[in-house]
Design an enzyme around this catalytic site. Sequence first.
Site, PDB file in Angstrom:
ATOM      1  N   GLU A 232       0.833  -1.201   0.000  1.00  0.00           N
ATOM      2  CA  GLU A 232       0.000   0.000   0.000  1.00  0.00           C
ATOM      3  C   GLU A 232       0.867   1.251   0.000  1.00  0.00           C
ATOM      4  OE1 GLU A 232      -2.296  -0.964   3.468  1.00  0.00           O
ATOM      5  OE2 GLU A 232      -1.041   0.246   4.773  1.00  0.00           O
TER       6      GLU A 232
ATOM      7  N   HIS B  37       6.592  10.500   5.106  1.00  0.00           N
ATOM      8  CA  HIS B  37       7.579  11.573   5.124  1.00  0.00           C
ATOM      9  C   HIS B  37       8.988  11.063   5.429  1.00  0.00           C
ATOM     10  CE1 HIS B  37       8.678  15.777   5.368  1.00  0.00           C
ATOM     11  NE2 HIS B  37       9.442  15.437   6.388  1.00  0.00           N
TER      12      HIS B  37
END
Lengths: 292, 373
Positions: free
Chosen positions: A212, A251
């Site tokens: 994913e 991130h």
Amino acid sequence: MSIIIDGNTRVVVRGITGKEGGYWTEKMQAYGTQIVAGVSPGKGGATVSGIPVYSTVEEALREHTADASMLFIPPRAVKDAVLADLAAGIRTVVVTAEGVPLYDALEIRRAALALHATVIGSNTTGVISLGKAAMGFFPYWIERIYRRGNVGVMTRSGSLTNEVTAEIVKAGFGVTSIVGVGGDSVTFTRFAELLPLFEADPETHAVVMIGEIGGSMEEEVASEIAAGRFTKPLVASLGGRTAPAGTRMGHAGAIINGSSGTVQEKIRVLQAAGAMIAERPSAIGGLLRSVI
Amino acid sequence: MQLFEYQAKAIFLAAGIPVPQGCLVQDPAELANVLQNTRYPCVLKAQVLYGGRGKKGLVKLVQDASEALAEGKRIMAAASCQLLIEDAAEIAKEIYVSVTVDPVLGELVVMVCGEGGMEIEQVAQTQPEALVKLHLPVDGNLTLGAAAEMLCKIGLDADLAASGAKILGTMFRLARENDAELVEINPLVVTKRGEWLACDGKFILDDGALFRHPEWVKTRAYFKSDREYAAYQAGFPYLQFDGDIGLMVAGAGLANVVYDMVHDFGGTVASYLEFGGPNYHKGRQCMDFMLAGKPKVVLIVSYGTIARVDVMARGIAESLHENRPAIPIVCVLRGTNEEQAEDILGGLGLYFFRESEDGVRKAVALAAGEGTK
């Protein structure tokens, strides 16, 4: 054959005296898993489903031999338990808890790497080798999902495992082993580290990867295939192609590895390496038929 | 949990990392008052948790009080947020510094880059050699020598590297003390007077370790909408979008795939409520909440293992008997005790499917106006 666990694996269960731990221990045992002991602090001397319970893993290992440890315990207790199991010589550990503190998870990952131990999780439904043994939450009695065959499955998502495995079975195939690497941000075992196990398993003819958005595990798999270290057909089903950005760990993981963590990028590198992409779970069966 | 810039800077300041002098405006009505004591030029910065503030016009350098008042009001109205007003820095050099986690090696990683103020993800992809990294174990220590060496590698002279090393060391300590996923200063500025100044600050705490840091509580300010905040308080993850179909899906992985299918088949998503994990017991509450959001269609998808669908169905039925919604509801409920689920929900006029794809197609068609119940 199968990977990580089979009928000979002797398992210690932590959290066996809990409601969930007790329920799934019975299910695991009924499937053929050898459960040799339970470990629950302060509950030494008890018995659950005929299985003796000890207060510490050391006490359990004085009386029994064990190869693996199954953890049905809360996230905050995971670090101490895994490090104790590894110190006691156990080299396969499955962690179901969701939300293990990040810095605890880093320590576990580092310890597992140093000892070449297979720690699976966290936030996973576990590992099952079809027809042999299960460690975790698997409703193996649902026949349209759990059938033995020649496809290996590795997944980041518990909720998608049933969806995808049902498609494999519907297409006329079955499964060797399912390994849930888990949904927490630091997975103790990464997809790429499972590839050598599937590669070496003669019964596994192809692998389905359920990935994913976020992180870089799928990109690492692409690198292994591109480098020729994994040679069996691999079908990837990747969720989050149209999802808005902002997945946890996107991130930090992205900066470190220079990968973007987007599904588009994962698809690009996997295809370039020769893997097949199933646009939806229902496409997996057809892709498997084209290679097996 | 990501902290606001002003909170990150308060942590930096308390730990001895210099930040620009500034003050926080909570209400646009206070703005005129605050601006009387402001030095110019100054920088107005929207306190929001998403990136790209500069491009969205939410960070603005202003020259005088009248410009500050007009721009400050505009920014606070546009983003409905608090405003940080700071002295403008006289910038001689900007660098990037961060401490984050490396999930591959299971370690912390300190990163510095001579190109500050830029999108660091971009730099990492296009010129990875410009990023200098140092891996350390979670219980390790960042020595001043090692930190200074990193700063020398990006071209700083020995004096600046030595003073900057203290900042890196402090950031490493702050990351460990706060269980931070990320502590980032971008840009970390060298002023024309040769002093360090943290002109931005990003601090992300680990949600799984918040129990060790009770001082941080997620208030309404950390959420995009009242409904997302209400869902958080009720204990279920919820995301608000602006489309037609309300998704109640058990498991984030399955939700991602259902979300993709809705878009692939030409539909749009109104919201996503996480119905899995422990929430399967909250069927009544989840369904009530979903209906209150008034989507055009509700689509419920589960392939539960621990999350028994009969338990889900009982809660859903209770809510539907109470609310009698006029909107169509599509169910794809499979897994443990799936046979009972359809019996429990029978007679309520729901659409049942066994395949997610069929359910999504139906929901998209219904949202587009197909038929009426």
